[in-house]
Design a protein around this motif. Structure first.
Motif, PDB file in Angstrom:
ATOM      1  N   ASP A 142       0.855  -1.185   0.000  1.00  0.00           N
ATOM      2  CA  ASP A 142       0.000   0.000   0.000  1.00  0.00           C
ATOM      3  C   ASP A 142       0.891   1.235   0.000  1.00  0.00           C
ATOM      4  O   ASP A 142       1.324   1.708   1.052  1.00  0.00           O
ATOM      5  CB  ASP A 142      -0.908  -0.027   1.237  1.00  0.00           C
ATOM      6  CG  ASP A 142      -1.994   1.037   1.209  1.00  0.00           C
ATOM      7  OD1 ASP A 142      -1.749   2.133   0.670  1.00  0.00           O
ATOM      8  OD2 ASP A 142      -3.086   0.784   1.748  1.00  0.00           O
ATOM      9  N   ALA A 143       1.180   1.753  -1.182  1.00  0.00           N
ATOM     10  CA  ALA A 143       2.144   2.843  -1.335  1.00  0.00           C
ATOM     11  C   ALA A 143       1.709   4.106  -0.588  1.00  0.00           C
ATOM     12  O   ALA A 143       2.529   4.785   0.046  1.00  0.00           O
ATOM     13  CB  ALA A 143       2.355   3.152  -2.809  1.00  0.00           C
ATOM     14  N   GLU A 144       0.415   4.426  -0.661  1.00  0.00           N
ATOM     15  CA  GLU A 144      -0.081   5.628   0.014  1.00  0.00           C
ATOM     16  C   GLU A 144       0.090   5.501   1.523  1.00  0.00           C
ATOM     17  O   GLU A 144       0.553   6.431   2.193  1.00  0.00           O
ATOM     18  CB  GLU A 144      -1.559   5.847  -0.324  1.00  0.00           C
ATOM     19  CG  GLU A 144      -2.152   7.087   0.359  1.00  0.00           C
ATOM     20  CD  GLU A 144      -3.658   7.179   0.211  1.00  0.00           C
ATOM     21  OE1 GLU A 144      -4.241   8.127   0.767  1.00  0.00           O
ATOM     22  OE2 GLU A 144      -4.260   6.288  -0.436  1.00  0.00           O
ATOM     23  N   ALA A 145      -0.285   4.349   2.070  1.00  0.00           N
ATOM     24  CA  ALA A 145      -0.152   4.122   3.509  1.00  0.00           C
ATOM     25  C   ALA A 145       1.310   4.139   3.928  1.00  0.00           C
ATOM     26  O   ALA A 145       1.667   4.706   4.967  1.00  0.00           O
ATOM     27  CB  ALA A 145      -0.799   2.791   3.889  1.00  0.00           C
ATOM     28  N   LYS A 146       2.159   3.543   3.114  1.00  0.00           N
ATOM     29  CA  LYS A 146       3.588   3.496   3.438  1.00  0.00           C
ATOM     30  C   LYS A 146       4.171   4.901   3.519  1.00  0.00           C
ATOM     31  O   LYS A 146       4.882   5.239   4.475  1.00  0.00           O
ATOM     32  CB  LYS A 146       4.334   2.677   2.392  1.00  0.00           C
ATOM     33  CG  LYS A 146       5.823   2.500   2.684  1.00  0.00           C
ATOM     34  CD  LYS A 146       6.469   1.592   1.649  1.00  0.00           C
ATOM     35  CE  LYS A 146       7.939   1.352   1.977  1.00  0.00           C
ATOM     36  NZ  LYS A 146       8.581   0.444   0.992  1.00  0.00           N
ATOM     37  N   GLU A 147       3.862   5.735   2.554  1.00  0.00           N
ATOM     38  CA  GLU A 147       4.374   7.103   2.535  1.00  0.00           C
ATOM     39  C   GLU A 147       3.874   7.875   3.754  1.00  0.00           C
ATOM     40  O   GLU A 147       4.637   8.578   4.425  1.00  0.00           O
ATOM     41  CB  GLU A 147       3.940   7.811   1.251  1.00  0.00           C
ATOM     42  CG  GLU A 147       4.522   9.218   1.080  1.00  0.00           C
ATOM     43  CD  GLU A 147       6.032   9.214   0.885  1.00  0.00           C
ATOM     44  OE1 GLU A 147       6.656  10.250   1.184  1.00  0.00           O
ATOM     45  OE2 GLU A 147       6.590   8.183   0.437  1.00  0.00           O
ATOM     46  N   TYR A 148       2.586   7.730   4.056  1.00  0.00           N
ATOM     47  CA  TYR A 148       2.023   8.471   5.188  1.00  0.00           C
ATOM     48  C   TYR A 148       2.644   8.033   6.502  1.00  0.00           C
ATOM     49  O   TYR A 148       3.091   8.873   7.296  1.00  0.00           O
ATOM     50  CB  TYR A 148       0.499   8.303   5.272  1.00  0.00           C
ATOM     51  CG  TYR A 148      -0.013   8.889   6.563  1.00  0.00           C
ATOM     52  CD1 TYR A 148      -0.167  10.267   6.693  1.00  0.00           C
ATOM     53  CD2 TYR A 148      -0.242   8.086   7.678  1.00  0.00           C
ATOM     54  CE1 TYR A 148      -0.553  10.828   7.898  1.00  0.00           C
ATOM     55  CE2 TYR A 148      -0.634   8.645   8.885  1.00  0.00           C
ATOM     56  CZ  TYR A 148      -0.785  10.008   8.989  1.00  0.00           C
ATOM     57  OH  TYR A 148      -1.159  10.562  10.183  1.00  0.00           O
ATOM     58  N   TRP A 149       2.681   6.719   6.765  1.00  0.00           N
ATOM     59  CA  TRP A 149       3.106   6.243   8.080  1.00  0.00           C
ATOM     60  C   TRP A 149       4.587   6.454   8.331  1.00  0.00           C
ATOM     61  O   TRP A 149       4.995   6.743   9.469  1.00  0.00           O
ATOM     62  CB  TRP A 149       2.703   4.783   8.277  1.00  0.00           C
ATOM     63  CG  TRP A 149       1.237   4.663   8.577  1.00  0.00           C
ATOM     64  CD1 TRP A 149       0.263   4.179   7.751  1.00  0.00           C
ATOM     65  CD2 TRP A 149       0.577   5.090   9.776  1.00  0.00           C
ATOM     66  NE1 TRP A 149      -0.968   4.269   8.352  1.00  0.00           N
ATOM     67  CE2 TRP A 149      -0.808   4.828   9.595  1.00  0.00           C
ATOM     68  CE3 TRP A 149       1.010   5.658  10.965  1.00  0.00           C
ATOM     69  CZ2 TRP A 149      -1.749   5.122  10.583  1.00  0.00           C
ATOM     70  CZ3 TRP A 149       0.071   5.956  11.943  1.00  0.00           C
ATOM     71  CH2 TRP A 149      -1.293   5.684  11.748  1.00  0.00           C
ATOM     72  N   ASN A 200       6.317   8.979   7.147  1.00  0.00           N
ATOM     73  CA  ASN A 200       6.415  10.408   7.469  1.00  0.00           C
ATOM     74  C   ASN A 200       5.927  10.689   8.884  1.00  0.00           C
ATOM     75  O   ASN A 200       6.474  11.548   9.592  1.00  0.00           O
ATOM     76  CB  ASN A 200       5.603  11.233   6.464  1.00  0.00           C
ATOM     77  CG  ASN A 200       6.270  11.302   5.112  1.00  0.00           C
ATOM     78  OD1 ASN A 200       7.488  11.140   5.001  1.00  0.00           O
ATOM     79  ND2 ASN A 200       5.497  11.534   4.060  1.00  0.00           N
ATOM     80  N   TRP A 202      -5.498  10.862   9.058  1.00  0.00           N
ATOM     81  CA  TRP A 202      -5.345  10.134   7.793  1.00  0.00           C
ATOM     82  C   TRP A 202      -6.055   8.786   7.841  1.00  0.00           C
ATOM     83  O   TRP A 202      -6.790   8.412   6.925  1.00  0.00           O
ATOM     84  CB  TRP A 202      -3.863   9.926   7.485  1.00  0.00           C
ATOM     85  CG  TRP A 202      -3.625   9.169   6.210  1.00  0.00           C
ATOM     86  CD1 TRP A 202      -3.470   9.699   4.957  1.00  0.00           C
ATOM     87  CD2 TRP A 202      -3.521   7.752   6.062  1.00  0.00           C
ATOM     88  NE1 TRP A 202      -3.279   8.687   4.042  1.00  0.00           N
ATOM     89  CE2 TRP A 202      -3.313   7.484   4.693  1.00  0.00           C
ATOM     90  CE3 TRP A 202      -3.598   6.674   6.951  1.00  0.00           C
ATOM     91  CZ2 TRP A 202      -3.172   6.188   4.187  1.00  0.00           C
ATOM     92  CZ3 TRP A 202      -3.461   5.380   6.453  1.00  0.00           C
ATOM     93  CH2 TRP A 202      -3.246   5.145   5.094  1.00  0.00           C
ATOM     94  N   ARG A 250      -9.257   7.373   5.741  1.00  0.00           N
ATOM     95  CA  ARG A 250      -9.124   6.129   4.982  1.00  0.00           C
ATOM     96  C   ARG A 250     -10.292   5.182   5.286  1.00  0.00           C
ATOM     97  O   ARG A 250     -10.769   4.459   4.422  1.00  0.00           O
ATOM     98  CB  ARG A 250      -7.786   5.478   5.309  1.00  0.00           C
ATOM     99  CG  ARG A 250      -7.598   4.048   4.805  1.00  0.00           C
ATOM    100  CD  ARG A 250      -7.542   3.986   3.277  1.00  0.00           C
ATOM    101  NE  ARG A 250      -6.270   4.382   2.721  1.00  0.00           N
ATOM    102  CZ  ARG A 250      -5.272   3.530   2.444  1.00  0.00           C
ATOM    103  NH1 ARG A 250      -5.404   2.237   2.719  1.00  0.00           N
ATOM    104  NH2 ARG A 250      -4.161   3.963   1.896  1.00  0.00           N
TER     105      ARG A 250
END
Length: 357
Positions: free
Chosen positions: A26-33, A35, A338, A342
């Motif tokens: 999950d690219a979006e989740a990976k980037e958010y978490w 950060n 976030w 989701r």
């Protein structure tokens, strides 16, 4: 995922995977978490140094902790998941934080904070119990108890949205938290099903996986425990064996229950007779992985016909979709904007997920 032990209440023991998200998938989740953890590490560094203020090496060790943890985060973020089939979860990042803190000599940075909050909450317990007992209907009482557990779950120093409130308002308490959490209908709202169930026969044994210290355990969970005990349900309270954020530990919970015994005869009698027992859950962080539990602990909990899991880490980051062979109640406040979006909600949305097998 193969389980080295056998937690008997899982429907699918061999296929059990505690984690709700695989960040590699999950690219979006990976980037958010990632950060999110990059920002949180600064707060953890400050708390670590503050917790050992009398030690002139603490600031330097805290800085080394931060640098080491950030280096590990960067390494994990850059992993090529096509070459590494191992899942990556929020649980992994939280456990990595705890192990890194210990590596640099910070075993329990929130220890003093927890002690202060536990003592202050115990002084208010009797008034909270009297308030609940004055409610005329049992349904109304159960609604207030469940809301109290949810409001108590707001007091999480690991959640940035909450820590900002707690740092800016010293008077923020259970009443204020009750006003802040989402009004019904909740994001996941099975309260009516739970209320209907509680009109039926009592459970034989309930296992409750606790979360935070202070208001959460004392003013939120203890009234829940008391009401179950009044129904002649045996209660097993499971707390973290090792420190994690401001979560209550097994040893701290024993002290809290001993103090609560002086405030509540129901708790005192149950603790003396073994109807209320305190257990350590063998976890290495704030999440809940049933595959880590010892055979003895699994056997102890096996008699339960009700499992209650409390908090974002235990009931949302892990085990949200886990199926059990007994009734389950998962309670949490979503203290992350976030993640709330989701899931289709807003910050401080409520998870009240009851499943009756």
């Amino acid at each position: 995922m193969s389980s080295p032990t056998r937690f008997h209440l899982l429907q699918d023991i061999d296929g059990y995977n505690p984690d709700t998200l695989d960040l590699h998938q999950d690219a979006e989740a990976k980037e958010y978490w990632f950060n999110c953890f990059y920002k949180l590490v600064l707060k953890f560094e400050q708390q670590a140094a503050k917790s050992q203020i009398s030690d002139n090496t603490a600031v330097d060790r805290a800085a080394k902790y931060r640098k080491h943890y950030l280096a590990q985060l960067n390494q994990l973020k850059q992993e090529d998941c096509s070459l590494n089939k191992r899942p990556l979860s929020i649980r992994n990042l939280l456990e990595l934080n705890e192990s890194t803190l210990r590596m640099f000599g910070f075993d329990d940075p929130w220890k003093d904070q927890k002690r202060i909050e536990n003592s202050g909450s115990i002084r208010k317990l009797n008034a909270r119990l009297q308030q609940l007992d004055q409610l005329e209907s049992m349904t109304g009482k159960w609604i207030e108890i469940v809301k109290g557990v949810l409001a108590g779950n707001m007091f999480d120093w690991g959640a940035q949205a909450v820590s900002q409130i707690l740092e800016s308002d010293a008077n923020f308490g259970l009443k204020e938290a009750l006003e802040r959490i989402q009004k019904r209908p909740w994001l996941i709202d099975c309260l009516d099903q739970w209320l209907e169930r509680m009109q039926g026969s009592p459970h034989r044994c309930a296992t409750i996986f606790t979360d935070n210290s202070g208001i959460d355990i004392v003013l939120g969970i203890i009234p829940l425990v008391r009401e179950l005990l009044l129904r002649q349900t045996k209660v097993l309270l499971c707390a973290n064996t090792n420190p994690a954020l401001n979560d209550i530990t097994y040893n701290e919970l024993k002290e809290v229950i001993t103090q609560c015994c002086t405030e509540c005869e129901v708790i005192s009698d149950a603790y003396d007779t073994g109807m209320l027992k305190i257990l350590g859950n063998e976890q290495n962080g704030p999440c809940l992985d049933f595959s880590l539990m010892t055979p003895d602990l699994c056997d102890e909990i096996a008699e339960s016909d009700l499992v209650i899991i409390i908090g974002m880490a235990r009931a949302l980051h892990t085990n949200l979709n886990t199926k059990f062979t007994c009734e389950t109640l998962k309670l949490a406040v979503v203290k992350n904007e976030w993640l709330a979006k989701r899931l289709g909600g807003e910050t401080f949305s409520v998870i009240c997920k009851y499943e009756n097998v």
